[in-house]
Design an enzyme around this catalytic site. Structure first.
Site, PDB file in Angstrom:
ATOM      1  CB  SER A 137      -0.912   0.001   1.238  1.00 28.03           C
ATOM      2  OG  SER A 137      -1.654   1.195   1.317  1.00 28.03           O
ATOM      3  CG  ASN A 139      -3.363   4.419   1.437  1.00 28.72           C
ATOM      4  OD1 ASN A 139      -3.184   5.531   0.952  1.00 28.72           O
ATOM      5  ND2 ASN A 139      -4.120   3.480   0.874  1.00 28.72           N
ATOM      6  N   GLY A 150      -8.418   3.921   1.249  1.00 28.58           N
ATOM      7  CA  GLY A 150      -7.502   2.816   1.428  1.00 28.58           C
ATOM      8  C   GLY A 150      -6.641   2.984   2.665  1.00 28.58           C
ATOM      9  N   GLY A 153      -3.894  -2.128   2.752  1.00 28.64           N
ATOM     10  CA  GLY A 153      -3.187  -2.862   1.716  1.00 28.64           C
ATOM     11  C   GLY A 153      -3.787  -4.221   1.421  1.00 28.64           C
ATOM     12  N   GLY A 155      -7.521  -4.554   0.169  1.00 28.11           N
ATOM     13  CA  GLY A 155      -8.748  -4.530  -0.611  1.00 28.11           C
ATOM     14  C   GLY A 155      -8.694  -5.126  -1.996  1.00 28.11           C
ATOM     15  CE  LYS A 365     -11.002   0.154   3.836  1.00 25.88           C
ATOM     16  NZ  LYS A 365     -10.309   0.363   2.583  1.00 25.88           N
ATOM     17  CG  ASP A 538     -67.954 -14.100  23.338  1.00 26.18           C
ATOM     18  OD1 ASP A 538     -68.587 -14.721  24.203  1.00 26.18           O
ATOM     19  OD2 ASP A 538     -68.155 -12.893  23.085  1.00 26.18           O
ATOM     20  CG  ASP A 540     -65.766 -14.599  18.588  1.00 21.54           C
ATOM     21  OD1 ASP A 540     -64.891 -14.420  19.469  1.00 21.54           O
ATOM     22  OD2 ASP A 540     -66.785 -13.887  18.499  1.00 21.54           O
ATOM     23  CE1 TYR A 803     -83.887  11.285   9.884  1.00 17.96           C
ATOM     24  CE2 TYR A 803     -81.724  12.295  10.120  1.00 17.96           C
ATOM     25  CZ  TYR A 803     -82.945  11.930  10.656  1.00 17.96           C
ATOM     26  OH  TYR A 803     -83.227  12.209  11.968  1.00 17.96           O
TER      27      TYR A 803
END
Length: 1132
Positions: A137, A139, A150, A153, A155, A365, A538, A540, A803
């Protein structure tokens, strides 16, 4: 000497084999799993969440290469060779190419440490080192600024290892060289670097790899959709640097961050902020409450799925400042304060940050762990947000909740009360020995209402025994508590709400319960007024729900009571349920009389199917405890008991059934419901049945949830909810020519179909089915007579059910053909399980509803377009082709526009016209409102606009059916600032499918295709039924004709003959026997039938029957359907 066959216990792996064998440690699992991911459609028009089946490693190896390209944007920034483009291409065979220009990796061996082979240092090219050797890497120097993603070293090397082939191509214009190297067999083999001269003036790096699909699984459309999302992320991040991003040769049209956030289809207000130094940008959007809407965030071009410090850097100051403004002293709310939990679920953050030397949670990540970041929220931003309508509404509703929860000490007050066995609870009859030294032997009977109490009073003199020997009887040992009202789901209630529920407090007081008490000891149990509880519900689904709510209460607050610690309680369990039959069959043979009781519908149907049904059989249905006569109570009281037991999965299942946060799990639970997959048999001959709570939840309580959904969700085939179907059935049963009052019809339907949820609900249903204003029904199924509501207030202005009248419109029997009635399946209540309309009402009238775990919102579509599509489908089906239904929503009488707005969404627009200006004022006319915006509501909105100075005046000239607002303003008005638009979604089209299962349909075409397939089957079923019916009718008619001739010609002698003689003559002459094996259809003929005109009628009937049989024989199901459609069309 024996040789050992033992395998070596310890071993070592090479770096490559370690990644291949344990990929989850570094790059993610290679095992495909179902998970929620963001995907993007082919047109890059919308980002949405979706459940996908994918291996994490397959996604990560793509992201790792893509991240390298993004990192190069930062490395190239400010240089003489900035990055200008990133290109991604995925071939049909899965080969993936990622290409970027900008600063390049120098084709040289001088700028790296080389590698060690067999103990010797060997120099290699930079490309080979970077792409072909783990832990290489640029980095690692933490003394320099690093604004890339990154770090370790690892990925892109993992991409190489998890690929069948991996090629890197680099062009270095400065050195005029081109580098090519390819690895195969998971980076274990390489053809070696090839370096040639190059005259290209533009440098680039290109990676081409083919994933190891055998390990990772193949690309699916969902996986490609995930890749598009990551590419779209890159386009958004690269846009600020002027970098163009291409996917499969198509340039992505993202120019700024806001273009990206709009793809999430945010419907509420939003605002954007950029940090002063440009290191971070955020968009804050108001959303509907949804705790699962996580932030969308990026660090140095990398999508951080779980957020982290860069998100916290915005959210913490935002919510702190927001709450300080919202919580300013108020006369209304006094000292009440909102907290983070009151506001955080309503905001979604979109964050893009650039960070020096970021530290992540792992190689994937997903979360930024450091550095700690703090961003600035200007005061003016908070001021603007607080003025949002959504925030104002949130503030009001949240403070109202706090007001209701102010008194949080009620439980403590209740617990501080001394134990009082004779507590004052309305309608409660305490056991005489409750609260004494014998209280542990007492049982509290919990029932529903006063009629159920009467049943319990009549039964306790009979007593109950769980052992068959020790029977407890009478009021000394039994207390009776009728529940008065709705029992609360305490799992979602705060203490204040729970204690204010009188049904709960009545039970607490009657039992003498103390919150927080551990009842796992004998001493604590003795403090109770009762040692056990029996629920009498009940018979039900609502009764099952009561059982569930009571169990939920005790499990949530007093779970220790389920464990019997008192020796006597082993014979009398803490909580049980007494069942009564739902159906009783009384056989009436010539000798004797037998009564058979059934506790489930399934057992009754099985009995009917396995036994010959006699007309003398009598059936009695028990709709509730109140239907049992006093003299019958001792016969059934305590004869079927269900004991509830705690089990290992009880907590998980209780949470699934009752907890709000488990909504997704509840949906899946209901979707998988299979009424035939049962282990608990209530009709078992055993008197005492043991039932685990988990089994109760999954086999009994689920029936209530399904029934609740049937009341709330429509059925695919007929488009009706349960109450609507009952209304149609009742109206057909009424069969009156005159109009009927809504109130009368509702009462008639309730009586005919045993509707249990209140006549008012039926009144509302009937009114809505008859409404004709815009947005109500495209095809009203009832004919209105009276004031049924208007678009002024969305139908709320309807007159009283006493009504107004309805009638059966002529179109009803054209939609629901009476010919289909005999072939439908029917419920025990009498109405069909579903009707079979000629056209899909679910698409024409739409549906909106909320049930247990599910809601639905189905738009309306144009009946004429739907009918044209049905004709096309039928015709193309006969030609072996498939028709695709593609229509946009349509509402009868709506004059505005409806336009598509992304996947699963449309926008309806009102109509705004600009009149001539007058004295510097703009003049406008609003002549249409968007769907579901009512005239009165818009008038209220205009009043608010006037107060905020958006408009100057608003004159309302609207009528009952039309919209007409005259508006003047100093500002230019638009559809947007007047909010003259509404969203119509097709993303929540949930309904019961043809198999009776809850199903979510993604498209109109999906609904239509399934409807057509099922409807065509019903037509074939009708055709077969009609042929059978007609042939039978023809046989009977021809036999009648022959019988007349034989009698008149004296071939058959019936006068003064014994029945046996006549029967024998008919048998000898091979006359047809009816379904009962008799000749009554002949022997019961009226003598008047032998007259010539009646014989002629019979001959004519026979000719007609033959014609009908010929028609049905020569007509297929598609032609039958087209005939019905043609008869229906004039009524549309």
């Amino acid at each position: 000497m024996a040789t050992s066959n033992h395998k070596k216990q310890y071993t070592t792996l090479s770096d490559i084999d370690h990644v291949l064998l344990r990929p989850e440690v570094i790059i993610g699992s290679t095992v495909p799993m179902e998970q929620t991911e963001y995907v993007v459609d082919e047109n890059f028009s919308e980002i949405l969440e979706k459940q996908v089946f994918v291996s994490e490693a397959l996604i990560r190896i793509f992201v790792e290469v893509l991240a390298n390209a993004v990192d190069n944007i930062h490395r190239s920034k400010g240089s003489s060779t900035p990055c200008k483009s990133i290109k991604i291409k995925i071939e049909d065979d899965g080969t993936t190419m990622i290409h970027n220009d900008g600063q390049v990796i120098k084709i040289s061996k001088e700028e790296n440490d080389g590698i060690e082979i067999n103990g010797k240092k060997c120099s290699v090219y930079n490309h080979e080192l970077v792409f072909g050797h783990l832990r290489s890497s640029s980095n690692y120097d933490d003394t320099v600024v690093r604004q890339t993603s990154g770090k370790n070293g690892l990925g892109v090397k993992c991409t190489n290892i998890l690929s069948k082939s991996f090629k890197v191509i680099g062009v270095d214009p400065e050195n005029k060289k081109k580098f090519v190297q390819e690895w195969t067999n998971n980076m274990k083999e390489t053809s070696g670097p090839k370096v040639t001269t190059s005259s290209s003036k533009t440098g680039y790096t290109e990676v081409i790899y083919c994933p190891d699909f055998e390990r990772l699984g193949n690309f699916s459309s969902d996986i490609i959709g995930i890749f598009r999302k990551h590419v779209l992320d890159v386009a958004m991040l690269a846009s600020s640097e002027g970098v163009s991003v291409y996917f499969n040769d198509k340039k992505l049209p993202i120019k700024k961050f806001s273009d990206y956030t709009k793809l999430f289809k945010l419907e509420k207000e939003s605002i954007s902020i950029t940090e002063e130094d440009g290191s971070s940008e955020v968009t804050i959007a108001f959303v509907e409450r949804d705790g699962k809407k996580k932030p969308i965030s990026f660090v140095n071009g990398l999508f951080t799925k779980h957020g982290g410090q860069h998100v916290d850097g915005w959210t913490k100051p935002f919510f702190a400042n927001l709450l300080s403004v919202l919580n300013k002293p108020s006369k209304t709310y006094k000292d009440l304060k909102l907290s983070l939990k009151d506001v955080t679920p309503y905001f979604r953050f979109f964050v893009k940050s650039t960070v020096d030397k970021p530290q992540f949670d792992c190689q994937n990540k997903n979360m930024l762990k450091s550095p700690c970041l703090k961003y600035t929220i200007p005061d003016k931003i908070i001021t603007k947000v607080c003025k949002w309508t959504s925030v104002q509404e949130l503030k009001q509703s949240s403070f109202e909740k706090l007001l209701k929860g102010k008194d949080n000490n009620i439980i403590k007050t209740l617990n501080d009360k001394k134990r009082r066995p004779k507590v004052s609870v309305k309608e409660y009859d305490p056991a005489n020995k409750a609260g004494t030294t014998l209280s542990e032997k007492c049982t509290l009977i919990v029932c529903e209402g006063l009629s159920a109490k009467t049943y319990a009073v009549a039964g306790i003199s009979t007593g109950i025994s769980f052992t068959g020997t020790d029977t407890k009887k009478g009021r000394d040992w039994f207390g009776i508590l009728p529940l008065r009202g709705k029992f609360l789901n305490v799992r979602n209630a705060n203490n204040d709400k729970m204690i204010k529920n009188t049904v709960v407090t009545d039970l607490v007081n009657a039992m003498g319960l103390t919150f927080g008490m551990d009842y796992s000891t004998q001493k604590s149990r003795k403090s109770l007024n009762y040692g056990s509880i029996i629920i009498i519900p009940d018979p039900d689904e609502d009764g099952i729900h009561i059982e569930g709510l009571v169990l939920n209460f005790f499990h949530h607050h007093f779970s220790s009571l389920f464990n019997p610690v008192v020796p006597n309680l082993k014979d009398f369990p803490f909580i049980s349920s007494m069942k009564i039959p739902i159906i009783k069959v009384i056989e009436k043979p010539l000798k004797g009389r037998r009564e058979i009781e059934f506790f489930t519908h399934e057992a009754f149907h099985k009995f009917k199917n396995e036994n010959k049904w006699h007309k003398n059989h009598e059936i009695k249905y028990f709709k509730g405890l109140g239907t049992t006569k006093h003299e019958d109570v001792p016969k059934i009281f305590g004869k079927k008991m269900v004991v509830f037991n705690i089990d290992d999965n009880a907590h998980e299942n209780m949470e699934k059934a009752f907890k709000d946060e488990e909504a997704d799990e509840r949906k899946e639970w209901l979707k998988q419901y299979n009424p035939n997959a049962r282990t608990f048999d209530l009709d078992s001959p055993n008197k005492i049945l043991q039932l685990n709570i988990s089994t109760f939840i999954n086999e009994e309580l689920i029936k209530f949830s399904i029934e609740d959904c049937k009341r709330s969700l429509p059925h695919l085939i007929d488009g009706l909810k349960e109450s609507q179907r009952k209304v149609i059935f009742g109206l057909k049963q009424w069969n009156g020519k005159n109009n009927i009052k809504v109130a009368q019809l509702g009462a008639f339907v309730a009586q005919k179909t045993d509707y249990k949820h209140g006549e008012q609900n039926l009144f509302d249903t009937i009114i809505k089915m008859a409404q004709t204003f815009v947005g109500a029904n495209n095809i009203p199924l009832l004919e209105e007579d009276g004031q049924f509501g208007t678009r002024l207030s969305g139908g709320k202005d309807a007159a009283s059910p006493r009504y107004i009248f309805v009638n059966q419109p002529p179109i009803l029997n054209k939609i629901f053909r009476p010919e289909d009635d005999p072939i439908l399946n029917y419920t025990l209540d009498g109405e069909p399980v579903f009707y079979a309309p000629v056209i899909p009402l679910i698409c024409i009238n739409g549906s909106v509803g909320v049930g247990t775990g599910f809601s639905c919102n189905i738009p309306m579509f144009n009946p004429s377009e739907i009918i044209d599509g049905l004709k096309q489908w039928i015709n193309m089906r006969e030609q072996g082709e498939k028709y695709v239904f593609k229509y946009k929503p349509w509402y009868k009488g709506f004059t505005g526009k409806i336009e598509k707005n992304g996947s699963g969404r449309y926008i309806s627009y009102g109509t705004l016209s600009n009149e001539a200006s007058n004295n510097g004022m703009y003049q406008y006319t609003v002549s249409e409102l968007p769907i579901n915006m009512w005239t009165d509501k818009f008038k209220e909105m205009c009043d608010q606009y006037r107060e905020s100075n958006l408009i100057k005046t608003c004159d309302n000239y609207s009528e009952v059916t039309t919209v007409n607002f005259k508006i003047s303003s100093e500002h230019e008005l638009t559809i947007e600032n007047l909010k003259l638009r509404s969203y119509i979604h097709t993303s929540n089209m949930v309904m019961f499918d043809h198999e009776g299962k809850i199903h979510k349909y993604e498209t109109l075409n999906g609904i239509m295709q399934r409807f057509c397939k099922e409807r065509i089957k019903i037509y074939e079923k009708r055709r077969q039924y009609m042929l059978q019916k007609l042939n039978k009718s023809l046989t009977i008619s021809e036999n009648k004709k022959r019988f007349m001739e034989d009698v008149m010609n004296q071939k058959i002698k019936i006068l003064l003959q014994e029945d046996e003689v006549v029967h024998q003559q008919l048998l000898d002459m091979n006359y047809y026997k009816d379904d009962e094996g008799e000749f009554d259809y002949l022997l019961n003929m009226n003598i008047g039938g032998f007259r010539k005109k009646n014989v002629d009628k019979l001959i004519s009937k026979i000719d007609d029957l033959k014609k009908d049989i010929m028609w049905y024989t020569n007509t297929n199901e598609g032609q039958m359907w087209l005939k019905d459609i043609l008869e229906l069309e004039p009524f549309i």
